[in-house]
Design an enzyme around this catalytic site. Structure first.
Site, PDB file in Angstrom:
ATOM      1  N   HIS A  96      41.498  66.368  49.929  1.00 57.13           N
ATOM      2  CA  HIS A  96      40.152  65.537  49.630  1.00 57.13           C
ATOM      3  C   HIS A  96      39.057  67.063  50.047  1.00 57.13           C
ATOM      4  CE1 HIS A  96      40.715  60.868  49.488  1.00 57.13           C
ATOM      5  NE2 HIS A  96      41.748  62.040  50.063  1.00 57.13           N
ATOM      6  N   ASN A 169      39.436  54.969  49.167  1.00 57.34           N
ATOM      7  CA  ASN A 169      40.096  55.454  47.425  1.00 57.34           C
ATOM      8  C   ASN A 169      39.610  54.487  46.685  1.00 57.34           C
ATOM      9  OD1 ASN A 169      41.362  57.851  48.337  1.00 57.34           O
ATOM     10  ND2 ASN A 169      43.083  57.353  47.855  1.00 57.34           N
TER      11      ASN A 169
HETATM   12  C1  HEM Z   1      45.955  54.863  51.578  1.00 55.63           C
HETATM   13  C2  HEM Z   1      45.880  55.492  51.460  1.00 55.63           C
HETATM   14  C3  HEM Z   1      45.383  56.368  51.565  1.00 55.63           C
HETATM   15  C4  HEM Z   1      43.805  56.454  51.577  1.00 55.63           C
HETATM   16  C5  HEM Z   1      42.965  55.492  51.319  1.00 55.63           C
HETATM   17  C6  HEM Z   1      43.230  58.185  52.011  1.00 55.63           C
HETATM   18  C7  HEM Z   1      42.275  57.871  51.970  1.00 55.63           C
HETATM   19  C8  HEM Z   1      41.783  59.692  51.833  1.00 55.63           C
HETATM   20  C9  HEM Z   1      40.298  59.500  51.789  1.00 55.63           C
HETATM   21  C10 HEM Z   1      39.033  59.256  51.550  1.00 55.63           C
HETATM   22  C11 HEM Z   1      39.368  61.413  52.761  1.00 55.63           C
HETATM   23  C12 HEM Z   1      38.365  62.091  52.697  1.00 55.63           C
HETATM   24  C13 HEM Z   1      37.511  61.841  53.773  1.00 55.63           C
HETATM   25  C14 HEM Z   1      36.577  62.603  53.562  1.00 55.63           C
HETATM   26  O1  HEM Z   1      35.380  62.653  52.774  1.00 55.63           O
HETATM   27  O2  HEM Z   1      36.439  63.476  54.766  1.00 55.63           O
HETATM   28  C15 HEM Z   1      40.894  61.599  53.254  1.00 55.63           C
HETATM   29  C16 HEM Z   1      41.283  62.317  53.960  1.00 55.63           C
HETATM   30  C17 HEM Z   1      42.838  62.725  54.362  1.00 55.63           C
HETATM   31  N1  HEM Z   1      44.017  62.236  54.433  1.00 55.63           N
HETATM   32 FE1  HEM Z   1      43.762  60.692  53.334  1.00 55.63          FE
HETATM   33  N2  HEM Z   1      43.974  58.928  52.248  1.00 55.63           N
HETATM   34  C18 HEM Z   1      44.710  58.082  52.225  1.00 55.63           C
HETATM   35  C19 HEM Z   1      46.754  58.315  52.677  1.00 55.63           C
HETATM   36  C20 HEM Z   1      46.670  59.496  54.282  1.00 55.63           C
HETATM   37  C21 HEM Z   1      47.812  59.966  54.761  1.00 55.63           C
HETATM   38  C22 HEM Z   1      48.426  58.895  54.585  1.00 55.63           C
HETATM   39  C23 HEM Z   1      47.723  60.547  55.558  1.00 55.63           C
HETATM   40  C24 HEM Z   1      48.505  60.791  56.116  1.00 55.63           C
HETATM   41  C25 HEM Z   1      49.864  60.807  56.349  1.00 55.63           C
HETATM   42  C26 HEM Z   1      46.579  61.220  55.052  1.00 55.63           C
HETATM   43  C27 HEM Z   1      45.968  62.168  55.362  1.00 55.63           C
HETATM   44  C28 HEM Z   1      44.713  62.752  55.129  1.00 55.63           C
HETATM   45  C29 HEM Z   1      44.090  63.447  56.430  1.00 55.63           C
HETATM   46  C30 HEM Z   1      44.600  65.256  56.447  1.00 55.63           C
HETATM   47  C31 HEM Z   1      42.958  64.236  55.577  1.00 55.63           C
HETATM   48  C32 HEM Z   1      41.865  65.488  55.528  1.00 55.63           C
HETATM   49  C33 HEM Z   1      40.427  65.277  56.227  1.00 55.63           C
HETATM   50  C34 HEM Z   1      39.619  65.757  56.862  1.00 55.63           C
HETATM   51  O3  HEM Z   1      40.373  66.991  56.948  1.00 55.63           O
HETATM   52  O4  HEM Z   1      38.683  65.304  57.137  1.00 55.63           O
HETATM   53  N3  HEM Z   1      46.112  60.394  54.581  1.00 55.63           N
HETATM   54  N4  HEM Z   1      41.981  60.736  53.088  1.00 55.63           N
END
Ligand code: HEM
Length: 710
Positions: A96, A169
């Site tokens: 993202h 999402n």
């Molecule tokens: C339903 C499943 C998931 C959804 C809806 C989701 C949604 C999101 C969203 C919207 C962001 C962006 C946040 C922003 O705008 O700053 C994000 C970032 C991220 N997500 Fe997920 N994600 C999912 C699954 C996962 C999983 C399973 C992991 C790890 C085990 C993960 C790890 C991360 C990480 C590391 C970031 C970067 C955050 C940052 O650096 O600010 N996500 N995710």
């Protein structure tokens, strides 16, 4: 040592010789010794200083020995400026990375005290400040907006009992069922590690190799291959919390809840051929759209809906409510509106707010709790961990965009960039100094005391094993047009896969979803003999009924509000018609943009000047929801010779857009090979404008699509 004659003047001027005035069009500056320009404060603007506050006399020249000698390390201004610049970048988000945010508020409709003690849901009409960041998943920070990808829809709600981050999402399911597979799915979609391409694209071997060996992703794949993955605007897409969460009320009773954001302006996407062209013409398409809408006072709005259910329902539902690859159709559990989100202010600074905002699924206030969804449980570790890496200090909560807006008190202290430390003697508790803060067993967050028991196992629940039934349900819920788009998307993506067995593997999965879909894709991929269908863990069901909320087209807008017409004009065009169209569109809540053969605009037939926003080469029709051709006969004659004009008209037609045109524009239609249908609408007079806008509210004439063979 002899001084060079070139250097001799330097000691006299002490490196600060300047004073001669220089006029650059509309700017008065002063000229320095070497001809460089200096912009000096006139008292109305602030004095430039170092980060330490020392005023700066010259920001154009570093300190050196003589005019042409070496630069001195003593130059603290130079060193501070370059040092800071060298450290400007922070790691981009590991996923993202490309995103765009806005401020706004959430307004609660009615008290939900019956279900939750979350403070945000207690009082009807109360407004809670919010910050939202939309994003793509796979691409780097500088990638284009219209990649085929999931869109992040992350909402930070600054409630009076702490920040609540609903990190969702625009798709209600996910690729994997267990967070332990997240690094794999993300590695597979990112550029391949040896060649470092493709950027921001899932159309490559690694992604489809992983997917074809991960049948739990099939439901998500249907969504990602649908037009949901190429939204027209952030303003026209839904958001989903994905997981099942819990509401917990004051009596400590729990209700399961799923969250859905529904856009007030209805759903809308672009078509793939259009997306590819938008990425070239306007890589910031979604950013600019949100910026323009908010800056012009057209604040986008979503309703928050909740699906509420109890343990009995969970036990009787066809699928496991802890499985993030499944939805609960709205026909089974109603999506009840509980409030609205309005975005009404852009950040003052992109980096400070949108880049530094740190969303974390574990940010929940009292009254909201987690379920055992193994994807959610894993996310609750990942986000805190990644923010430390990205923002560089455990004090990222001190950054204003991340700090709560309610009172907060704790004993956490020190660390890099600490902005606030405990005041006074006590930095621990319990203490006998009579200094707070103290626990509050009544008000404080209490985890729902769910009974848990069992062996420690590394085991996927059997109830997660149906990988195809809901994928099929999604497919059969789509209109014929949308089904065609899914087939085309799968074909495109797999056409970029170089390994035939991966393509065939995917077709073997599609056979478990929809035979017609599998046959179409196989035929287009040149697979002569259909592969054997993939062995399903659980026999797919074909009795799940179509669900209308899953289709974009069935949930389109009720009017043309929030949409934009591209109006191609020429010298000698009918100024009254142009202005009547603009007035009528404004009444509808829509806008228009003038596209002209040259920068600056055109002279209309009545001698008035029509200001152009885009030159034809920079304003292709892919940027608009509909187009109008308001040209003079001479203008049309000239425009037919321009390839950009032909593309403007031909693309609008091919992308099934409504086209309004004056009679003089006929040569433009002819040149573009357009055979007028009901979507090509004459604009002979003011009376024709209203039917044109009414037609436009349908957004696209999908009946045309089979004839243009996109
Ligand atoms: C339903 C499943 C998931 C959804 C809806 C989701 C949604 C999101 C969203 C919207 C962001 C962006 C946040 C922003 O705008 O700053 C994000 C970032 C991220 N997500 Fe997920 N994600 C999912 C699954 C996962 C999983 C399973 C992991 C790890 C085990 C993960 C790890 C991360 C990480 C590391 C970031 C970067 C955050 C940052 O650096 O600010 N996500 N995710």
């Amino acid at each position: 040592m002899a001084k060079s004659s070139r250097n001799s003047k330097a000691s006299a001027s002490n490196g600060s010789a300047r004073g001669a005035k220089a006029t650059i069009h509309d700017q008065e500056l002063s000229r320095g010794n070497g001809g460089e320009l200096h912009q000096v404060t006139d008292g109305a603007t602030e004095v430039l200083t170092t980060a330490q506050g020392a005023p700066i006399s010259d920001d154009q020249n570093s300190l050196r020995v003589g005019q042409r000698g070496p630069t001195l390390i003593e130059d603290f201004h130079f060193r501070e400026k370059i040092f800071h610049f060298d450290h400007e970048r922070i790691p981009e988000r590991v996923v993202h990375a490309r995103g765009y945010g806005a401020h706004g508020y959430f307004e609660t409709y009615e008290s939900l005290a019956k279900y939750t003690r979350a403070d945000i849901f207690q009082r009807a009409g109360e407004r809670t400040p919010a910050f939202v960041r939309f994003s793509t998943v796979a691409g780097s920070k500088g990638s284009f907006d219209l990649a085929r990808d999931v869109r992040g829809f992350a909402v930070k709600l600054y409630t009076q009992e702490g920040n609540w981050d609903l990190v969702g999402n625009n798709i209600p399911v996910f690729f994997i069922q267990d967070a332990i597979k997240f690094p794999d799915v993300i590695h597979s979609v990112k550029p391949e590690p040896d060649r470092a391409f493709p950027q921001a694209q899932s159309a490559h071997d690694n992604f489809w190799d992983f997917i074809s060996l991960t049948p739990e992703s099939m439901h998500m794949i249907m969504w990602v291959m649908s037009d949901r993955a190429i939204p027209r605007s952030f303003r026209f897409m839904e958001g989903f919390g994905v997981h099942t969460f819990r509401f917990v009320n004051a009596k400590n009773e729990s209700t399961f809840v799923k969250f859905i954001w529904k856009p007030k302006l209805g759903l809308q996407s672009v078509v793939w051929n259009e997306a590819v062209k938008i990425n070239g013409a306007e890589p910031d398409f979604h950013r600019r759209d949100l910026w323009d809408a908010i800056q012009s006072g057209n604040f986008p709005e979503w309703e928050l809906c909740v699906q509420l259910f109890d343990q009995n329902f969970a036990d009787s539902f066809d699928f496991d409510i802890l499985d993030p690859t499944k939805i609960i159709p709205e026909e089974i559990i109603k999506a009840m509106p509980v409030g609205r989100l309005v975005l009404d202010r852009m950040p003052d600074n992109f980096f400070a707010e949108t880049e530094q905002v740190a969303f974390m699924t574990q940010n929940v206030p009292p009254g909201i709790d987690f379920s055992n969804d193994p994807l959610l449980q894993g996310r609750n570790f990942s986000y805190l961990d990644t923010q430390l890496k990205r923002l560089g200090s455990p004090n990222f909560t001190h950054i204003p965009i991340n700090a709560p807006k309610c009172p907060f008190h704790h004993f956490q202290q020190d660390g890099h960039m600490a902005m606030r430390n405990p005041v006074g003697r006590a930095n621990y508790e319990p203490n006998s100094w009579g200094m707070g803060p103290r626990e509050n067993p009544q008000k404080g967050f209490r985890t729902f005391p769910n009974q848990e028991e069992g062996q420690k196992v590394r085991l996927r629940a059997e109830s997660f094993a149906d990988h195809y039934s809901q994928a099929r349900q999604f497919f059969v819920s789509q209109t014929v047009t949308e089904q065609r788009h899914i087939a085309m998307a799968l074909t495109f993506e797999l056409s970029k896969v170089e390994t035939p067995s991966i393509r065939e593997r995917m077709v073997s999965h599609l056979l478990n979803i929809d035979e017609g879909l599998a046959e179409t894709v196989a035929e287009k991929l040149g697979i002569r003999k259909l592969p054997k269908r993939a062995d399903p863990a659980v026999e797919p069901r074909d009795d799940l009924p179509p669900s209308d909320p899953l289709s974009i087209i069935k949930n389109g807008p009720e009017s043309f509000k929030g949409r934009k017409v591209g109006v191609l004009v020429s010298d000698g065009c009918d100024a009254t018609l142009v202005s009547d169209l603009e007035t009528a569109l404004a009444k509808e809540g829509a806008t228009m943009e003038i596209v002209a053969p040259r920068v600056g605009g055109v002279e209309a037939s009545d001698g008035s000047h029509i200001e152009g926003k885009q030159m034809i080469d920079g304003g292709p029709s892919v940027l608009y929801d509909a187009v109008a051709l308001i040209v003079s006969p001479e203008g049309a004659e000239k425009l037919t010779k321009e390839a950009a004009t032909r593309d403007f008209v031909a693309d609008a037609f091919a992308h099934c857009k409504f086209i309004g045109y004056v009679a003089a524009a006929q040569p433009l239609l002819d040149k573009a090979g357009v055979e007028p249908d009901e979507g090509v609408i004459p604009l002979a007079s003011k009376a024709d404008i209203s039917p044109f806008i009414e037609a436009c509210s349908k957004l696209r004439l999908w009946a045309r699509e089979p004839t243009v063979k996109l």
